[in-house]
Design a protein around this motif. Structure first.
Motif, PDB file in Angstrom:
ATOM      1  N   LEU A   1       0.802  -1.160   0.036  1.00  0.00           N
ATOM      2  CA  LEU A   1       0.106   0.062  -0.067  1.00  0.00           C
ATOM      3  C   LEU A   1       0.800   1.314  -0.143  1.00  0.00           C
ATOM      4  O   LEU A   1       0.419   2.324  -0.593  1.00  0.00           O
ATOM      5  CB  LEU A   1      -0.809   0.008   1.242  1.00  0.00           C
ATOM      6  N   GLN A   2       1.967   1.250   0.884  1.00  0.00           N
ATOM      7  CA  GLN A   2       2.882   2.392   0.661  1.00  0.00           C
ATOM      8  C   GLN A   2       3.483   2.504  -0.678  1.00  0.00           C
ATOM      9  O   GLN A   2       3.374   3.518  -1.317  1.00  0.00           O
ATOM     10  CB  GLN A   2       4.079   2.190   1.739  1.00  0.00           C
ATOM     11  N   GLU A   3       3.863   1.503  -1.288  1.00  0.00           N
ATOM     12  CA  GLU A   3       4.433   1.754  -2.598  1.00  0.00           C
ATOM     13  C   GLU A   3       3.356   2.038  -3.772  1.00  0.00           C
ATOM     14  O   GLU A   3       3.786   2.793  -4.676  1.00  0.00           O
ATOM     15  CB  GLU A   3       5.010   0.081  -3.032  1.00  0.00           C
ATOM     16  N   ALA A   4       2.097   1.697  -3.506  1.00  0.00           N
ATOM     17  CA  ALA A   4       1.101   2.115  -4.428  1.00  0.00           C
ATOM     18  C   ALA A   4       1.014   3.613  -4.248  1.00  0.00           C
ATOM     19  O   ALA A   4       0.759   4.345  -5.194  1.00  0.00           O
ATOM     20  CB  ALA A   4      -0.422   1.528  -4.079  1.00  0.00           C
ATOM     21  N   ALA A   5       0.928   4.006  -3.007  1.00  0.00           N
ATOM     22  CA  ALA A   5       0.755   5.458  -2.814  1.00  0.00           C
ATOM     23  C   ALA A   5       1.811   6.217  -3.539  1.00  0.00           C
ATOM     24  O   ALA A   5       1.587   7.550  -3.815  1.00  0.00           O
ATOM     25  CB  ALA A   5       0.619   5.675  -1.324  1.00  0.00           C
ATOM     26  N   ARG A   6       2.993   5.729  -3.166  1.00  0.00           N
ATOM     27  CA  ARG A   6       4.170   6.616  -3.852  1.00  0.00           C
ATOM     28  C   ARG A   6       4.289   6.590  -5.389  1.00  0.00           C
ATOM     29  O   ARG A   6       4.484   7.538  -6.007  1.00  0.00           O
ATOM     30  CB  ARG A   6       5.556   5.666  -3.365  1.00  0.00           C
ATOM     31  N   ALA A   7       3.512   5.482  -5.836  1.00  0.00           N
ATOM     32  CA  ALA A   7       3.738   5.386  -7.233  1.00  0.00           C
ATOM     33  C   ALA A   7       2.387   6.305  -7.835  1.00  0.00           C
ATOM     34  O   ALA A   7       2.439   6.659  -8.881  1.00  0.00           O
ATOM     35  CB  ALA A   7       3.064   3.909  -7.755  1.00  0.00           C
ATOM     36  N   LEU A   8       1.394   6.773  -7.092  1.00  0.00           N
ATOM     37  CA  LEU A   8       0.469   7.612  -7.388  1.00  0.00           C
ATOM     38  C   LEU A   8       0.977   9.022  -7.082  1.00  0.00           C
ATOM     39  O   LEU A   8       0.208  10.101  -7.252  1.00  0.00           O
ATOM     40  CB  LEU A   8      -0.962   7.430  -6.679  1.00  0.00           C
ATOM     41  N   GLY A   9       2.060   9.107  -6.595  1.00  0.00           N
ATOM     42  CA  GLY A   9       2.761  10.534  -6.524  1.00  0.00           C
ATOM     43  C   GLY A   9       2.763  10.949  -4.996  1.00  0.00           C
ATOM     44  O   GLY A   9       2.946  12.432  -5.029  1.00  0.00           O
ATOM     45  N   GLY A  10       2.381  10.229  -4.017  1.00  0.00           N
ATOM     46  CA  GLY A  10       2.212  10.762  -2.800  1.00  0.00           C
ATOM     47  C   GLY A  10       3.741  10.810  -2.239  1.00  0.00           C
ATOM     48  O   GLY A  10       4.481  10.085  -2.398  1.00  0.00           O
ATOM     49  N   SER A  11       3.950  11.921  -1.452  1.00  0.00           N
ATOM     50  CA  SER A  11       5.025  12.343  -0.889  1.00  0.00           C
ATOM     51  C   SER A  11       5.160  11.288   0.656  1.00  0.00           C
ATOM     52  O   SER A  11       4.406  10.524   0.872  1.00  0.00           O
ATOM     53  CB  SER A  11       5.132  13.651  -0.390  1.00  0.00           C
ATOM     54  N   ARG A  12       6.319  11.420   1.240  1.00  0.00           N
ATOM     55  CA  ARG A  12       6.697  10.568   2.385  1.00  0.00           C
ATOM     56  C   ARG A  12       5.647  11.165   3.454  1.00  0.00           C
ATOM     57  O   ARG A  12       5.086  10.296   4.232  1.00  0.00           O
ATOM     58  CB  ARG A  12       7.972  10.775   2.803  1.00  0.00           C
ATOM     59  N   ARG A  13       5.279  12.242   3.480  1.00  0.00           N
ATOM     60  CA  ARG A  13       4.334  12.601   4.508  1.00  0.00           C
ATOM     61  C   ARG A  13       2.849  12.111   4.371  1.00  0.00           C
ATOM     62  O   ARG A  13       2.129  11.673   4.960  1.00  0.00           O
ATOM     63  CB  ARG A  13       4.377  14.538   4.513  1.00  0.00           C
ATOM     64  N   ASP A  14       2.581  12.357   2.737  1.00  0.00           N
ATOM     65  CA  ASP A  14       1.200  11.646   2.469  1.00  0.00           C
ATOM     66  C   ASP A  14       1.136  10.276   2.581  1.00  0.00           C
ATOM     67  O   ASP A  14       0.160   9.859   3.298  1.00  0.00           O
ATOM     68  CB  ASP A  14       1.058  12.186   0.990  1.00  0.00           C
ATOM     69  N   VAL A  15       2.271   9.533   2.586  1.00  0.00           N
ATOM     70  CA  VAL A  15       2.158   8.020   2.855  1.00  0.00           C
ATOM     71  C   VAL A  15       1.948   7.767   4.328  1.00  0.00           C
ATOM     72  O   VAL A  15       1.138   6.747   4.615  1.00  0.00           O
ATOM     73  CB  VAL A  15       3.269   7.420   2.242  1.00  0.00           C
TER      74      VAL A  15
END
Length: 258
Positions: free
Chosen positions: A156-170
């Motif tokens: 889920l963390q990798e998916a969030a990063r793949a969608l452009g999420g920053s570290r804070r967003d993740v």
């Protein structure tokens, strides 16, 4: 009805056994007072009796309220710091390696082991009591939060990063929601530890306060008042734990369902 009947049935059975033990004469009333004497003590410390206001000039509800305020401040500080440290330690490996041994060391210490030192440093007023409760509540929350954050689903963390999420967003949208159930468990444990440390926190200059009342009554072998104080601590602890469970179900409605 069964959920209500079982607790009340167990309470009734406990009172019957207690009365039977008190009537057996195996122990003196100083050691095992009958329930009626404990009830009389409850009435005495809750009202103005023979010109005496409660216990030591303070009603039982006031003693309890002062102790709850100390727990709210002390445990609140410890819980807030525990969540913050846990989030950092769970996401930054070197921070966890640096602080986790110290938190484990602190978690294994009984409160009385460092309370005298806190008195030397901070005096005998409210500061050592609040600090003791904060120190007692901090490790369970920090450990639970660290473990929960580190166990957040990696995909889920990798998916969030793949969608452009920053570290804070993740952390905000993936890690924290995943960790919330374990964080609430840590909070419940922390409140329990803080409550169990209450009498220790009020050993010195604890009156008014429910723990101080228990300690003062024990000094004079006033067992009925001691039992009233213990019952007040236990019942209020059950109420607080129930409120925390309700808050967990409200904040984390998906826990156990997804």
């Amino acid at each position: 009805m069964r959920r209500l009947a079982l607790p009340f049935g167990s309470l009734l059975l406990f009172l019957v056994v207690w009365q039977a033990v008190a009537n057996s004469g195996a122990w003196s009333e100083t050691l095992v007072p009958p329930p009626a004497k404990v009830w009389d003590a409850f009435v005495a410390v809750s009202t103005t009796h023979d010109g005496v206001r409660g216990y030591n000039g303070t009603y039982l509800i006031e003693h309890l309220g002062i102790s709850l305020r100390r727990i709210a401040f002390g445990a609140g500080i410890g819980i807030a710091l525990g969540v913050l440290f846990g989030l950092v330690m769970g996401t930054v490996g070197w921070v966890r390696s640096l602080f986790e041994p110290w938190i484990t060391f602190l978690r294994t210490l009984p409160p009385l082991a460092y309370f005298s030192l806190l008195i030397v440093w901070l005096g005998i007023n409210e500061e050592p009591k609040i600090t003791l409760l904060a120190v007692a509540a901090f490790p369970p929350v920090a450990v639970a939060t660290t473990t929960a954050v580190a166990a957040a689903p990696l995909h889920l963390q990798e998916a969030a990063r793949a969608l452009g999420g920053s570290r804070r967003d993740v952390v905000r949208d993936v890690v924290l929601p995943s960790a919330l159930p374990e964080i609430f468990t840590g909070v419940r444990l922390a409140v329990g530890v803080a409550y169990s440390s209450l009498v220790a926190a009020e050993l010195v200059n604890g009156l008014p306060g429910i723990g101080g009342m228990v300690k003062d009554a024990a000094n004079y072998n006033n067992t009925p008042v001691v039992l009233v104080g213990i019952a007040a601590i236990g019942i209020s602890g059950l109420v607080i734990d129930g409120l925390l469970l309700w808050l967990e179900r409200t904040v984390v409605p998906w826990h156990g369902r997804a």
